[in-house]
Structure formats: C-alpha cells, structure tokens
Design a protein around this motif. Sequence first.
Motif, PDB file in Angstrom:
ATOM      1  N   LEU A 132       0.876  -0.953  -0.043  1.00  0.00           N
ATOM      2  CA  LEU A 132       0.109   0.275  -0.262  1.00  0.00           C
ATOM      3  C   LEU A 132       0.966   1.553  -0.303  1.00  0.00           C
ATOM      4  CD1 LEU A 132      -3.294   0.380  -0.015  1.00  0.00           C
ATOM      5  CD2 LEU A 132      -2.974   0.630   2.196  1.00  0.00           C
ATOM      6  N   ALA A 133       2.217   1.545   0.576  1.00  0.00           N
ATOM      7  CA  ALA A 133       2.616   2.417   1.317  1.00  0.00           C
ATOM      8  C   ALA A 133       3.673   3.017  -1.046  1.00  0.00           C
ATOM      9  CB  ALA A 133       3.835   2.481   2.404  1.00  0.00           C
ATOM     10  N   TRP A 134       4.176   1.031  -0.780  1.00  0.00           N
ATOM     11  CA  TRP A 134       4.618   1.645  -2.295  1.00  0.00           C
ATOM     12  C   TRP A 134       3.675   1.809  -3.190  1.00  0.00           C
ATOM     13  CZ3 TRP A 134       4.244  -1.585  -7.121  1.00  0.00           C
ATOM     14  CH2 TRP A 134       4.514  -1.697  -8.516  1.00  0.00           C
ATOM     15  N   TYR A 135       2.662   2.143  -3.501  1.00  0.00           N
ATOM     16  CA  TYR A 135       1.824   2.778  -4.761  1.00  0.00           C
ATOM     17  C   TYR A 135       1.783   4.401  -4.322  1.00  0.00           C
ATOM     18  CZ  TYR A 135      -1.314  -1.578  -5.339  1.00  0.00           C
ATOM     19  OH  TYR A 135      -1.337  -3.324  -6.176  1.00  0.00           O
ATOM     20  N   GLY A 136       1.859   5.002  -3.341  1.00  0.00           N
ATOM     21  CA  GLY A 136       2.554   5.971  -3.312  1.00  0.00           C
ATOM     22  C   GLY A 136       1.653   7.000  -3.087  1.00  0.00           C
ATOM     23  N   GLY A 137      -0.055   6.486  -3.076  1.00  0.00           N
ATOM     24  CA  GLY A 137      -1.392   6.965  -3.279  1.00  0.00           C
ATOM     25  C   GLY A 137      -1.282   7.086  -4.298  1.00  0.00           C
ATOM     26  N   HIS A 138      -1.272   6.596  -5.598  1.00  0.00           N
ATOM     27  CA  HIS A 138      -1.731   6.418  -7.072  1.00  0.00           C
ATOM     28  C   HIS A 138      -2.269   5.168  -7.734  1.00  0.00           C
ATOM     29  CE1 HIS A 138       0.345   9.486  -8.200  1.00  0.00           C
ATOM     30  NE2 HIS A 138       1.869   9.331  -7.191  1.00  0.00           N
TER      31      HIS A 138
END
Length: 279
Positions: free
Chosen positions: A61-67
């Motif tokens: 989830l963190a890796w997606y960076g909000g995208h």
Amino acid sequence: MTLSPALSAAVAHWALASPAFVTETATSVLYRVDHADHGPAALKLLKPGAGDDEAQGGAMLAWYGGHGAARVFGLAPDAVLMEWLPGETLGDVARAGRDDAATLLLAEAVERLHARRDAPPPELTPLRRRFASLFRLGPDAWPEKARPLAARATAIAQDLLDADAPAQPLHGDIHHDNILRSGDGWVAIDPKGLIGDPAYDYANSFQNPEQADALVLDAARVARHATALAGRTGLPRRHLLAWAVAHTALSGAWNIEDGTPFAHQVAMLPLLLADYEAG
C-alpha cells in the motif's frame, strides 16, 4: 477507553488522538484516529500471526504512493496508518443497481495500480505459492457433485500458472468493497502483495460484490462482466474468465480448509466454466 499495548504504542509513535474502534477481522483491528497533520486517519493494527499477506500488504500500500490506492501516512511491522475513507465502496455502487458502472470504475482503479513505477516493489508472493491450498486440497475434498467442477478449475489453474505470462506486481485482492471513494476518485485498500499475470487482479471481481448473490450468481452478469473487462483492459475475454474460474476454486479451497461455507463458490463455478468453455 482502555488501550491495548499495541494501540498504545501506535498512538504514542504517531502522536495520535481519539482512537475509536471501527471493526475487527480475523487478522486485524481498525480504528479511526486523529492525526495532527492529516486530520482523521485509519489505523490498522495487525494481530499476532496475521501472516505474510497482511505484513506485505502494508508495504505494498505504501509502495503505491497514493496512486490508485489509499495514502499511507505511517508504516510499522504490525501497523499501518492511512487516510480515512468514510465514503461509499464500489460494492455500494453495484448493489444500488449500477453494476456496469462499478465494473468500469473497478477496471480503471486496477489500471492505476498496474501503472509502471520506478521504485522496486516490496517482497511479493508468487501466484503459484498463492494457489497452494487449491492443489494441496484436491478435488476429493469438495462435495461429490462439485468434484468435476473443482477438478476442471484446478486443471485450468495449473495451465495458467505453467504459462509463460508476463509477471508484474499485483494487488491480489481486488473486489468491489476493497475500492472506496476518495474525493472525486476511487482508491484501493488491503492489497496482498503478489506477483504474476496482471489478469489475476480482475479474477475476484466476478464473484463480487458481497451480499449480492442475486446479481452475481447469474450467467448474464458473468458474460456482461467479462465482456466489459475485456473491452476496457484489452485482455482476452477467455483469459479473464480462466483466472476467474481458478480464483473461485481457490477461494472455495480456502473456505473448505477454514471450515467456513463455500456454497457461493460451488454455485459460481458452473456459471464461469460454461462461459469459459463456450470459448
């Protein structure tokens, strides 16, 4: 309220205020909290022994960076602090009679998750390992009338995993109620952190949303959903159906192992297989 040691540690670590219990699952407990910089936030605390899925999920989830996914404000080995999403889910959209719109919004959300990113992803679980329960259990563990369905689905899953398909990071648990409204858009939560064929991320949507059997257990809906996803993504329709068959059998195997009901999967498999076999 009396805070548990894990909740107390998270509150102190991130300077949180006003923790309020929201819900509990087999692997985690969710709280609504207040954060000085971000306002309302969601705090997900993993239970001991939650497993690799949950630990990898927070990192993913963190890796997606909000995208395409909920924004993460803080990450710890047993906790995730993320944006608070109080709005509707795509499950709500589908259950309200707008299933076709929900299908396209789900596909758009997955496409954002699948966008190429420069940073390497966290440790990911290969799809072959994800399907271990299906092969370990075997068709004989299913009710007698369902064994031919389970056997066919297992063979399809084996063929998919043996194929030389391109592999990429996957959310791993895309379904309608894991995609929530965020402002004017939609974002995903609760990834599992897998790697494999991108078509797998659409598989679970065929047997969802939850609490909508009259909608989902319908041959016309299976056909309509497959056609819409193929048209939106460019992925072969039959390939999407193959992964839907495989995943439905896998989720049934998980339920059999856990001793929980699996009638939904038994009812879903012939619908999916009929469309798949029709070619």
